[in-house]
Design an enzyme around this catalytic site. Structure first.
Site, PDB file in Angstrom:
ATOM      1  N   TYR A   1      35.702  31.008  51.942  1.00 37.16           N
ATOM      2  CA  TYR A   1      36.113  31.740  50.742  1.00 37.16           C
ATOM      3  C   TYR A   1      36.642  33.081  51.210  1.00 37.16           C
ATOM      4  O   TYR A   1      35.893  34.033  51.419  1.00 37.16           O
ATOM      5  CB  TYR A   1      34.934  31.889  49.778  1.00 37.16           C
ATOM      6  CG  TYR A   1      35.236  32.722  48.558  1.00 37.16           C
ATOM      7  CD1 TYR A   1      36.425  32.563  47.857  1.00 37.16           C
ATOM      8  CD2 TYR A   1      34.322  33.665  48.091  1.00 37.16           C
ATOM      9  CE1 TYR A   1      36.704  33.336  46.739  1.00 37.16           C
ATOM     10  CE2 TYR A   1      34.580  34.439  46.968  1.00 37.16           C
ATOM     11  CZ  TYR A   1      35.779  34.268  46.300  1.00 37.16           C
ATOM     12  OH  TYR A   1      36.062  35.031  45.191  1.00 37.16           O
TER      13      TYR A   1
ATOM     14  N   GLU B   1      32.405  30.005  45.851  1.00 33.99           N
ATOM     15  CA  GLU B   1      31.904  30.793  44.715  1.00 33.99           C
ATOM     16  C   GLU B   1      30.777  30.070  43.982  1.00 33.99           C
ATOM     17  O   GLU B   1      30.804  29.943  42.756  1.00 33.99           O
ATOM     18  CB  GLU B   1      33.044  31.155  43.745  1.00 33.99           C
ATOM     19  CG  GLU B   1      33.861  32.355  44.209  1.00 33.99           C
ATOM     20  CD  GLU B   1      34.613  33.031  43.072  1.00 33.99           C
ATOM     21  OE1 GLU B   1      34.092  34.040  42.557  1.00 33.99           O
ATOM     22  OE2 GLU B   1      35.707  32.561  42.708  1.00 33.99           O
TER      23      GLU B   1
ATOM     24  N   ASP C   1      39.185  28.322  49.415  1.00 37.35           N
ATOM     25  CA  ASP C   1      39.978  29.279  48.644  1.00 37.35           C
ATOM     26  C   ASP C   1      40.410  30.378  49.605  1.00 37.35           C
ATOM     27  O   ASP C   1      39.621  31.259  49.953  1.00 37.35           O
ATOM     28  CB  ASP C   1      39.136  29.826  47.499  1.00 37.35           C
ATOM     29  CG  ASP C   1      39.861  30.889  46.696  1.00 37.35           C
ATOM     30  OD1 ASP C   1      41.027  31.217  47.026  1.00 37.35           O
ATOM     31  OD2 ASP C   1      39.247  31.422  45.745  1.00 37.35           O
TER      32      ASP C   1
ATOM     33  N   ASP D   1      38.505  28.157  37.081  1.00 33.42           N
ATOM     34  CA  ASP D   1      39.919  28.529  37.075  1.00 33.42           C
ATOM     35  C   ASP D   1      40.667  27.924  38.267  1.00 33.42           C
ATOM     36  O   ASP D   1      41.899  27.992  38.326  1.00 33.42           O
ATOM     37  CB  ASP D   1      40.102  30.056  37.024  1.00 33.42           C
ATOM     38  CG  ASP D   1      39.126  30.828  37.896  1.00 33.42           C
ATOM     39  OD1 ASP D   1      38.397  30.190  38.693  1.00 33.42           O
ATOM     40  OD2 ASP D   1      39.086  32.060  37.791  1.00 33.42           O
TER      41      ASP D   1
ATOM     42  N   ASN E   1      42.776  32.603  48.984  1.00 33.21           N
ATOM     43  CA  ASN E   1      43.314  33.787  48.298  1.00 33.21           C
ATOM     44  C   ASN E   1      44.611  34.253  48.947  1.00 33.21           C
ATOM     45  O   ASN E   1      44.854  35.467  49.101  1.00 33.21           O
ATOM     46  CB  ASN E   1      42.277  34.915  48.252  1.00 33.21           C
ATOM     47  CG  ASN E   1      41.368  34.824  47.041  1.00 33.21           C
ATOM     48  OD1 ASN E   1      41.834  34.606  45.923  1.00 33.21           O
ATOM     49  ND2 ASN E   1      40.063  34.944  47.254  1.00 33.21           N
TER      50      ASN E   1
END
Length: 264
Positions: free
Chosen positions: A113, A34, A154, A254, A156
Site C-alpha cells: 500500500y 487498507e 494500491d 472506492d 497510488n
C-alpha cells in the site's frame, strides 16, 4: 493460480462485500490493503472458514495490509526494508511478503500500500518518494533472485494520462506528478512487467472511483492498483482483469479488485 489485489478501505465496513466477492471470484490468493485494523482485531474466522490462511500486518485506524491464501504461506515478512546506512524509521503498516508453492514452483508474493503523498509538496510527498526508493531497492533484490515474484497492491500511481478519465485534474496531485511517475518507471525499467497493460491497451480502464461528485456514475476513474511481475512470473501469466462492476454494489470500497492468473 488466481491472485487478486483489493484495497478494501476498512475491513469492518467492507466485510460483507469482501466475503461476497471472495465467494464469487474464488481467488487462490488475495492481497488486501487498507484493512484499518490491528492484527488482533482482524476477523480471521470468516476467512479461515472459507479455507484461507490469513497473514496480516495491521495498524489501528488506517493503513494495514493482509494476505489471504488457500495455499500455505511460508517465509512471511512484514514491513518494507529500510535502506542501509540510514537513520530513518517507519511504523506504517504498508508491506507484507510471503511465498506460496504452486503445482510446479514457488512464487514470492509482495503486497503493498504505497503512500498517497498528498498534499504536495510537503512531508507526506517526501515520504512517498522515499518509500518508492526503498521499493526500488527491494525490487532489485527480487529481480536478482531470478524466481517468479510479484509486487501488487494500491500503488497510488497513475502511470499514464490514459489511466485517468480526466488527467488534467491530476497534474499537481501526488499520484500523477512527474516525480511520482518517474520513480514508478524506474522500478518498471528494472525488467518488471505491468500485468494489466501487457494484456489490455487503451483508455477507460480504471480501478478507483472517488465517492464524491458521482465519480462512479460518470466513470470518472483512475487506474492505480497494479501488478508488477518479474520476468519469471510474467512468462506464466495467462490473464489479468479488473472487476470493475464491484464498484456499483452496496457499500463498496472506492477501489475494485484486479486479478491475474498464473500457470505456476
Amino acid at each position: 493460480m488466481k491472485i487478486a489485489t483489493f484495497n478494501i478501505n476498512g475491513i469492518k465496513a467492507r466485510l460483507p462485500a469482501l466475503l461476497a466477492w471472495l465467494d464469487e471470484a474464488q481467488p487462490d490468493v488475495a492481497l488486501l490493503q487498507e484493512i484499518k485494523s490491528v492484527d488482533e482485531a482482524y476477523p480471521r474466522q470468516e476467512f479461515e472458514d472459507r479455507g484461507y490462511n490469513v497473514e496480516t500486518h495491521g495498524q489501528k485506524g488506517f493503513n494495514g495490509v493482509a494476505i489471504l491464501s488457500k495455499l500455505p504461506l511460508e517465509d512471511v515478512t512484514r514491513g518494507l526494508p529500510l535502506l542501509k546506512d540510514t537513520d530513518e524509521s517507519d511504523d506504517q503498516a504498508r508491506w507484507i511478503e510471503a511465498t506460496v508453492m504452486g503445482e510446479h514452483q514457488a512464487l514470492r508474493l509482495c503486497g503493498l500500500y504505497l503512500p498517497n503523498g498528498n498534499p504536495c509538496p510537503g512531508p507526506k510527498y517526501d515520504y512517498k518518494l522515499a518509500w518508492m526508493k526503498r521499493l526500488e531497492a527491494r525490487a532489485k533484490q527480487l529481480m536478482n533472485d531470478e524466481m517468479p515474484a510479484l509486487m501488487a497492491g494500491d500503488y497510488n500511481v497513475i502511470p499514464q494520462a490514459e489511466d485517468a478519465a480526466r488527467p488534467q485534474d491530476w497534474t499537481e496531485d501526488a499520484l500523477f506528478r512527474p516525480e511520482t511517475r518517474a520513480a514508478y518507471r524506474k522500478i518498471l525499467n528494472l525488467g518488471f512487467t505491468e500485468a494489466f497493460r501487457a494484456r489490455t491497451q487503451g483508455p477507460e480502464h480504471y480501478s478507483f472511483w472517488d465517492y464524491q461528485a458521482g465519480a462512479w456514475q460518470r466513470n470518472n476513474g483512475i487506474r492505480i492498483d497494479h501488478f508488477l511481475l518479474t520476468p519469471q512470473a510474467a512468462d506464466l501469466m495467462t490473464d489479468c482483469q479488473i472487476d470493475s462492476s464491484i464498484r456499483g454494489r452496496e457499500k463498496p470500497s472506492d477501489h475494485v479488485p484486479v486479478w491475474i492468473d498464473l500457470n505456476i
